[in-house]
Design a protein around this motif. Sequence first.
Motif, mmCIF file in Angstrom:
data_model
loop_
_atom_site.group_PDB
_atom_site.id
_atom_site.type_symbol
_atom_site.label_atom_id
_atom_site.label_comp_id
_atom_site.label_asym_id
_atom_site.label_seq_id
_atom_site.Cartn_x
_atom_site.Cartn_y
_atom_site.Cartn_z
ATOM 1 N N THR A 293 38.905 36.633 26.033
ATOM 2 C CA THR A 293 38.795 36.312 27.453
ATOM 3 C C THR A 293 37.775 35.193 27.618
ATOM 4 O OG1 THR A 293 38.262 37.175 29.653
ATOM 5 C CG2 THR A 293 37.044 38.106 27.805
ATOM 6 N N ASP A 296 33.557 36.704 32.097
ATOM 7 C CA ASP A 296 33.045 38.060 32.101
ATOM 8 C C ASP A 296 33.854 38.879 33.107
ATOM 9 O OD1 ASP A 296 31.686 40.422 32.095
ATOM 10 O OD2 ASP A 296 29.761 39.601 32.760
ATOM 11 N N LEU A 297 34.656 39.819 32.615
ATOM 12 C CA LEU A 297 35.538 40.586 33.481
ATOM 13 C C LEU A 297 34.780 41.539 34.406
ATOM 14 C CD1 LEU A 297 38.384 41.426 30.937
ATOM 15 C CD2 LEU A 297 38.357 39.622 32.673
ATOM 16 N N TYR A 300 34.654 41.083 38.165
ATOM 17 C CA TYR A 300 35.834 41.429 38.944
ATOM 18 C C TYR A 300 36.060 42.938 38.969
ATOM 19 C CZ TYR A 300 36.512 36.525 37.718
ATOM 20 O OH TYR A 300 36.331 35.186 37.512
ATOM 21 N N LEU A 302 36.107 44.969 36.347
ATOM 22 C CA LEU A 302 36.798 45.448 35.155
ATOM 23 C C LEU A 302 35.791 45.718 34.039
ATOM 24 C CD1 LEU A 302 39.780 42.916 35.182
ATOM 25 C CD2 LEU A 302 39.870 45.330 35.813
ATOM 26 N N HIS A 304 33.703 45.415 30.587
ATOM 27 C CA HIS A 304 33.254 44.216 29.885
ATOM 28 C C HIS A 304 34.037 44.016 28.595
ATOM 29 C CE1 HIS A 304 30.632 41.005 28.552
ATOM 30 N NE2 HIS A 304 30.552 41.601 27.367
ATOM 31 N N THR A 307 33.349 37.676 25.588
ATOM 32 C CA THR A 307 34.026 36.407 25.841
ATOM 33 C C THR A 307 33.955 35.502 24.622
ATOM 34 O OG1 THR A 307 32.075 35.243 26.669
ATOM 35 C CG2 THR A 307 33.322 36.571 28.258
ATOM 36 N N LEU A 326 44.491 38.491 27.726
ATOM 37 C CA LEU A 326 43.557 38.430 28.851
ATOM 38 C C LEU A 326 43.386 37.023 29.407
ATOM 39 C CD1 LEU A 326 40.769 40.948 27.747
ATOM 40 C CD2 LEU A 326 42.440 41.218 29.590
ATOM 41 N N LEU A 384 44.976 38.405 36.117
ATOM 42 C CA LEU A 384 43.784 38.963 36.751
ATOM 43 C C LEU A 384 44.121 39.572 38.111
ATOM 44 C CD1 LEU A 384 40.818 39.403 36.245
ATOM 45 C CD2 LEU A 384 40.344 37.170 37.277
ATOM 46 N N THR A 388 43.256 43.504 38.914
ATOM 47 C CA THR A 388 42.277 43.829 39.959
ATOM 48 C C THR A 388 42.930 44.342 41.242
ATOM 49 O OG1 THR A 388 42.290 41.513 40.705
ATOM 50 C CG2 THR A 388 40.618 42.142 39.083
#
Length: 500
Positions: A293, A296-297, A300, A302, A304, A307, A326, A384, A388
């Motif tokens: 990815t 940093d998810l 949002y 989600l 971690h 990255t 991702l 994404l 989300t």
Amino acid sequence: MSGKPDTKASAGERQDTASPAGAESGAQAAAGAIHLPAVHLILSDAACAPLIAEYGRVQTLEAARMLLAELRGMMLASRRDGMPPTGDTGIPAILAMLATRLRETNRSPLRPVFNLTGTVLHTNLGRALLPDSAVQAVAEALRWPMNLEWDIDTGKRGDRDNLIEDLLLELTGAEAATIVNNNAAAVLLMLNTIAQGKEVIVSRGELVEIGGAFRIPDIMTRAGAVLREVGSTNRTHLKDYAEAAGPQTALMMKVHCSNYAITGFTKSVELPELAPLSKKHNIPLAVDLGSGTLVDLEQYGLPHETTVRETIAGGADLVTFSGDKLLGGPQCGIIVGRADLIAQIKKNPLKRALRVGKLTLAALEPVLALYRAPDLLPGRLTTLKLLTRPAAHIRELAQALLLPLQAALGVGYEVSSEPMMSQIGSGALPVDQLPSHGLVVRAAAAGRISNALGILEQRLRALPLPVIGRVAQDALWLDLRCLDDHQRQRFTDQLALLAL
């Protein structure tokens, strides 16, 4: 074109009358003729003109011949069994059968489906869906010649990697980048370039197998590298790497265990701890992130996921990852890292065999460009957006679809709207799940659960736009996370076809 039917036919068409290979045998003739229209009469009928216009005369003729031969065979079999002939064999009926056959023959085996499995990045269903900007870019690349390997500024041959390299360096902090057709190819190419005939140190706890029987030990062998296992399945220490490092060591490698998790009494060597050791021995350190990815998810909501930038900053010399997980782009494998190592990789003859074409690059560039505005990403990047999506929104959709589905299925099934858990898929964050909602279908009558659900699952797959769910706990689960609002009407429009 006049409205009169075309009564002209080639000699070959006129020969195809009641028998496909000349006169019937004496026994058949004695039993009486099989009355079917000649093929040239079928093709010259006005109602056949649209079929010829769509599928061509040659294909329509061949399909008509095959259909007549099958009908003739069935009629002869009925006669031998003493059964009366069944079915209409007039020209209109035969043309209807011919149209169905041609349509089925020419239907693409690659078809859109409704993914209601609850797995967002479903490998068997094509993983990431592309955002509109990428779709439009691919359509443009299909219609026009593109500067795939042509430098417009200099008028000389260019490097196709240059089309996306600057973006990748900006987003990852790496020195250089290259791209191949998937992450397995990226790992293969990296190992073959850097470690052919030499050792690669990998923890036993990271010798993963992913879908399609792709195993790290097997890919090592194919790449010509020698696997040097260190540590144990559940515990590997820094000293294990140190003791294994030697003159034959070409690479230290960490593999992100994206499709499983080991819990309990465990120990693994993290990148910040391993990187200084690799530098001390002047051995490149590679990390196969797998999913990969670029942001940093957690921002949002989600879980971690490490990255690519964090991995480069942590001391990795090479990082490989997928484009269609991702990241949310097309299928491809991306390698970023030190400029000298990337240069070696690009000179490997295998690079040409594994390179991507203009459609992949056309799709990848606009996807990468979206990451320049991370605050806008959830609304623009399809993957994404699906990950989300609020559970409350999905619940509203489930409640709206409950009655239409129940009406279509009838009294043989009971439909309910229930909470469920989605998963990211494709090996990404395997132990993390996302609260979701959907429709659960159960057989109304006890004792016919398995058969009833099997029939329904088959009927859903047979719809014009197949519906793919999952059967578990004596029920069919339809997770609506991946059913967008703009797809809702298409979903409900075909429910009438399920009516028993």
